[in-house]
Design an enzyme around this catalytic site. Structure first.
Site, mmCIF file in Angstrom:
data_model
loop_
_atom_site.group_PDB
_atom_site.id
_atom_site.type_symbol
_atom_site.label_atom_id
_atom_site.label_comp_id
_atom_site.label_asym_id
_atom_site.label_seq_id
_atom_site.Cartn_x
_atom_site.Cartn_y
_atom_site.Cartn_z
ATOM 1 N N GLU A 149 -2.049 11.359 3.439
ATOM 2 C CA GLU A 149 -2.911 11.284 4.398
ATOM 3 C C GLU A 149 -2.893 12.389 5.336
ATOM 4 O OE1 GLU A 149 -3.970 6.629 5.743
ATOM 5 O OE2 GLU A 149 -1.845 7.009 5.855
ATOM 6 N N GLU A 167 0.926 -1.332 -0.144
ATOM 7 C CA GLU A 167 -0.197 -0.054 0.175
ATOM 8 C C GLU A 167 0.882 1.302 0.047
ATOM 9 O OE1 GLU A 167 -2.923 0.156 2.985
ATOM 10 O OE2 GLU A 167 -2.776 2.291 3.371
#
Length: 549
Positions: free
Chosen positions: A442, A437
């Site tokens: 974020e 990932e």
């Protein structure tokens, strides 16, 4: 990767040795000493025709030697260069311009060092000249080069032919990776000086007393052979250098087309048993070379050099990917294009594995005023108190390596958790984190103005993920550019061209396959944290997302 290659070959040899020992109990001799017999050698001038009997001007000659009971063949070419071949087959470039005769001596060695020799003569034509490379290599008089320690891939290895043979796809060193033991005393301190003496190039190698040896050659020079290591070595005072045309098969875009040949067994900083180094790229301050390993012609090693000793990793990031592959500019208002983007709806399993509190719908993502707008709202849906959207490019757009650039403005409010990220295309087969990932961006509203760039993979996932963070004022009031550059050598996360985190990629990682894109705004969960009871709604706005290769 170097260790892995050596371990595999060492294990194979151990199996052979063990098998031999099990068949002949207590027989530790090396066998009967045999003198090589019936030694012969043939020479084929490359490009020779009836009209051009001495070749095509490259100066290349292909030699084939054979003998009964021979283990190795040493070729002494009569022009100051020599070479050892285990197979008896080799190609050499003679570089004195014009038509010249050369007497070649071939020494075949058998068990216990017993040898036989023969000679042959070749007449070959050479007209190769590369004054530009000679000028760049020597600076017109004398120039000293150093290992480019700050560059990713300053040492690497890949196949010498076939798929991927133009790059170090099996291993590429991260910046300063070799600064620790057992290499700390050498390699990065080497000085490689190329000087012009008349029209001739002379090479001086100053290793400060020790050289960095490939593990397979270590035992020949007093090493353990268990890993690459620094060993004592006193190089010759100087070596003659010739330049010859490349015969590797690389394209003009991949190589300069010129090979550096160093006499007397000389080499460039990392000992791999060869004296010929093909120049892939050269500028006044940078050089990238490729060489075929002497005892394994299936391996190509790569080295990068610079004219700045002790250079530090550059503060300014420079991308290696600049050709636009794919883009979404969201210029047309209306619904999201479902031929490109897939909606993932619901709350997944256990809140998408993170105890998230939102229910994803197809209504919370639209294109408005030239932006993709994903809105999280405080509203009830199927037993959940919040709604939002999550869209992916799975099976519609997937790619391997490149630079992703997204210009976005982020939501605000405690509990919001927007992300621009990627999953490996084999996710549904192998699961997470085996698929890998890549979290390009974020952000959580409980840590306003802190941006995270993170990787998840086996051994480093969840709360133990591999990442970094950067404080960026105004992420919810202004648009910022979030970037991730991904290559076989490294993955770099940036915000507005400022590096957030760097990861040294390697061939064994999860990050050497196709990935797809995901955009979403989550609420709460293990990373989003407590949600503000007064939260009503907030949006992530994406101006564009682009992929370069």
């Amino acid at each position: 990767m170097e260790k892995l290659i050596i371990i595999k070959r060492t294990f194979f040899m151990l199996l052979l040795v063990f098998g031999a020992m099990s068949c002949v109990e207590d027989d530790y001799s090396i066998g009967e000493l045999k003198n090589p017999t019936s030694l012969s050698v043939t020479a084929e001038v490359v490009g020779a025709t009836t009209e051009d009997p001495y070749g095509d001007g490259s100066g290349a000659v292909q030699f084939t030697a054979s003998a009964d009971d021979a283990m190795t063949y040493k070729f002494i070419y009569g022009d100051g260069f020599e070479e050892v071949s285990h197979s008896g087959r080799t190609t050499h470039n003679f570089n004195e311009n014009g038509v010249n005769d050369y007497t070649i001596t071939v020494i075949a060695s058998g068990t216990g060092g017993i040898s036989a020799n023969t000679t042959t003569t070749v007449t070959v034509f050479s007209d190769f000249s590369d004054p530009e490379t000679k000028q760049l290599l020597t600076g017109g008089s004398s120039k000293t080069w150093y290992v480019a320690a700050a560059q990713p891939g300053h040492l690497g290895v890949g196949p010498s032919a076939g798929e991927g043979f133009s790059s170090p796809i099996w291993y590429a060193a991260a910046p300063f990776e070799k600064a620790g033991a057992p290499v700390s005393s050498c390699f990065y301190t080497d000085e490689l000086t190329f000087s012009l003496e008349g029209e001739n190039i002379v090479y001086t190698y100053d290793n400060m007393g020790q050289t960095f040896y490939n593990a397979s050659y270590g035992p020949d020079f007093g090493g353990s052979g268990s890993e690459d290591e620094c060993l004592d070595f006193s190089p010759a005072t100087s070596y003659n250098v010739s330049l010859s045309p490349s015969s590797s098969g690389l394209s003009e875009e991949q190589t300069v087309g010129t090979v550096i040949n160093i006499s007397g067994g000389g080499f460039m900083s990392y000992y791999i048993g060869t004296s010929s180094f093909e120049i892939l790229e050269i500028t006044p301050t940078f050089m990238h070379v490729r060489a075929i390993m002497g005892n394994d012609p299936g391996l190509a090693w790569y080295l990068k050099f610079t004219t700045s000793q002790g250079e530090e990793e550059p503060d300014e990031f420079t991308s290696i990917y600049n050709d636009l592959l794919w883009e979404q500019d969201f210029d047309t208002d209306g619904p999201v294009d479902t031929e490109i983007w897939n909606f993932e709806t619901g709350n997944g399993q256990a809140g998408w594995g993170n105890q998230e509190q939102q229910y994803y719908t197809t209504e919370n993502a639209v294109i408005e005023d030239g932006n993709l707008v994903i809105t999280a709202r405080a509203e009830e849906r199927d037993g959940f108190n919040y709604t939002s959207s999550r869209i992916t490019t799975e099976n519609n757009f997937q790619f391997q390596y490149g630079r992703v650039e997204a210009r976005a403005k982020l939501p605000e409010g405690a509990g919001t958790w927007p992300a621009i990220w990627m999953l490996g295309s084999n996710f549904r087969e192998v699961g997470w984190p085996e698929s890998g990932e890549i979290d390009i961006m974020e952000h959580v509203g409980n840590q306003q103005d802190v941006i995270h760039g993170t990787l998840h993979y086996p051994g480093r996932s969840g709360g133990n993920a591999d990442g970094g963070s950067l404080e960026v004022p105004g992420v919810s009031t202004d648009f910022h550019i979030y970037t991730m550059e991904w290559s076989p050598e490294r993955i770099v996360f940036l915000v507005d061209d400022q590096v957030v985190h760097t990861y040294a990629n390697d061939p064994a990682s999860s990050f050497n396959q196709e990935f797809f894109l995901i955009l979403n705004v989550a609420m709460g969960g293990t990373f989003g944290g407590e949600i503000d009871p007064a939260f009503e709604e907030s949006s992530m706005e994406v101006d564009y997302i682009r992929v370069y290769q």
